[in-house]
Write a protein that holds these residues in place. Structure first.
Motif, short mmCIF file in Angstrom:
data_model
loop_
_atom_site.label_atom_id
_atom_site.label_comp_id
_atom_site.label_asym_id
_atom_site.label_seq_id
_atom_site.Cartn_x
_atom_site.Cartn_y
_atom_site.Cartn_z
N HIS A 61 -2.25 -4.17 2.40
CA HIS A 61 -1.13 -4.02 1.47
C HIS A 61 -0.17 -5.20 1.55
O HIS A 61 0.38 -5.64 0.54
N CYS A 93 -2.29 -8.49 0.33
CA CYS A 93 -3.11 -8.33 -0.87
C CYS A 93 -4.57 -8.69 -0.58
O CYS A 93 -5.22 -9.40 -1.35
N GLU A 97 4.99 3.09 -2.29
CA GLU A 97 4.65 2.06 -3.27
C GLU A 97 3.31 2.35 -3.93
O GLU A 97 3.16 2.18 -5.15
N ILE A 101 1.85 0.65 -7.18
CA ILE A 101 1.85 -0.71 -6.63
C ILE A 101 0.61 -0.88 -5.77
O ILE A 101 0.42 -0.19 -4.77
N CYS A 161 -0.41 -3.67 -4.09
CA CYS A 161 -0.03 -4.33 -2.84
C CYS A 161 1.31 -5.00 -3.06
O CYS A 161 1.77 -5.15 -4.19
N ASN A 162 1.94 -5.38 -1.95
CA ASN A 162 3.27 -6.00 -2.02
C ASN A 162 3.22 -7.23 -1.13
O ASN A 162 3.42 -7.16 0.08
N GLU A 172 5.40 -7.59 -5.95
CA GLU A 172 4.56 -6.42 -6.15
C GLU A 172 3.43 -6.72 -7.14
O GLU A 172 3.62 -7.40 -8.14
N ARG A 222 0.76 -4.56 -9.40
CA ARG A 222 0.57 -3.18 -9.85
C ARG A 222 -0.84 -2.92 -10.34
O ARG A 222 -1.54 -3.82 -10.80
#
Length: 288
Positions: free
Chosen positions: A179, A182, A256, A261, A263-264, A270, A272
């Motif tokens: 997360h 990514c 998230e 979302i 991954c952040n 973010e 989506r």
């Protein structure tokens, strides 16, 4: 880095074999090489913490090589080693909280075999002597986490890391790493016994597998566990704080994900699900 780079690096673990330190060194060098090729401008330090009940037996097992500065340790039992090798206590706090002007972890002396044989200067001998006596960290441990300066520095650095993992919670650690960067790491195998911590992990070392622990074994294991805890007050507190921070980050990730979302990236940008199933890889290719 991107998916292909990560996949290439992780393959090295399977090729070399889990448990071999050289495998992880290869992963690190592979990622570093690719990062340099990609012109990376920022590097982020990450780590995985292992609690004292399971890591102390590992340090003990390698004492003949890593603690060769004191040859008498080769024949020491685990409890004797706890008393004779104070520099192996609070190892997490030392490595995270070390400062150039402090004597928590003198440079080059983590592996004291190389430290003891790398030179014969008076300055070097003094450093080895300071390291063996370990007066600074013994005092820091006596002060406890509320007053120890090296513990405060360790917690500060832990909070600043974009990601850290917990050895006894590898599944959650990998999810959080995916997360945060990514990445899609896929299935990574590990043994369930690595989830055993604290007294239970230590007792597995003290009582041979398959042998039923009797009352004497239990009393011995409990006595040694209490000694280990007393000598590692800072690391035990650090693990509690790490668990708290880790749970907060995991809960944030779950919120998230529930909000769509995917991954952040480093907690800054973010990605989506609406961007497509391969949104994270497309985003990484766009940016790198």
């Amino acid at each position: 880095t991107n998916e292909n780079d990560l996949s290439l690096a992780l393959q090295q673990i399977h090729l070399t074999g889990f448990g071999s330190h050289s495998a992880y060194d290869t992963v690190e060098s592979t990622l570093e090489r690719v990062a340099n090729q990609n012109g990376a401008k920022e590097f982020y330090m990450v780590t995985t913490l292992r609690e004292p009940g399971s890591y102390a037996p590992k340090w003990y097992a390698f004492r003949r090589a890593w603690d060769a500065v004191l040859p008498e340790l080769a024949g020491a039992n685990f409890e004797e080693w706890l008393d004779l090798a104070p520099w192996r206590m609070n190892i997490l706090t030392r490595m995270l909280g070390v400062q150039p002007d402090r004597l928590a972890m003198p440079e080059g002396l983590l592996y004291t075999k190389s430290g003891a044989t790398s030179g014969g200067s008076t300055e070097h001998d003094y450093e080895v002597d300071v390291f063996i006596k370990d007066e600074y960290m013994i005092k820091q441990n006596e002060l406890g986490p509320k007053e120890s300066e090296v513990y405060a520095a360790a917690v500060e650095r832990l909070n600043e890391m974009v990601h850290f993992g917990l050895f006894h919670r590898l599944s959650d650690t990998w999810k959080l790493m995916e997360h945060t960067f990514c990445w899609t790491m896929g299935y990574q195998s590990y043994r369930p016994d690595k989830e055993i911590t604290g007294y239970d992990a230590l007792k597995r070392h003290l009582v041979p597998p398959g042998q039923e622990a009797n009352a004497t074994d239990e009393a011995t294991a409990r006595r040694i566990w209490n000694k280990l805890k007393k000598k590692n007050r800072l690391d035990l507190a650090l693990m509690e704080e790490a668990e708290r921070i880790f749970d907060q980050r995991l809960a944030k990730m779950q919120r998230e994900r529930a909000d769509g979302i995917l991954c952040n990236f480093l907690g800054k940008e973010e990605v989506r699900c609406a961007d497509g199933d391969d949104a994270s890889d497309k985003w990484l290719r766009r940016h790198f």
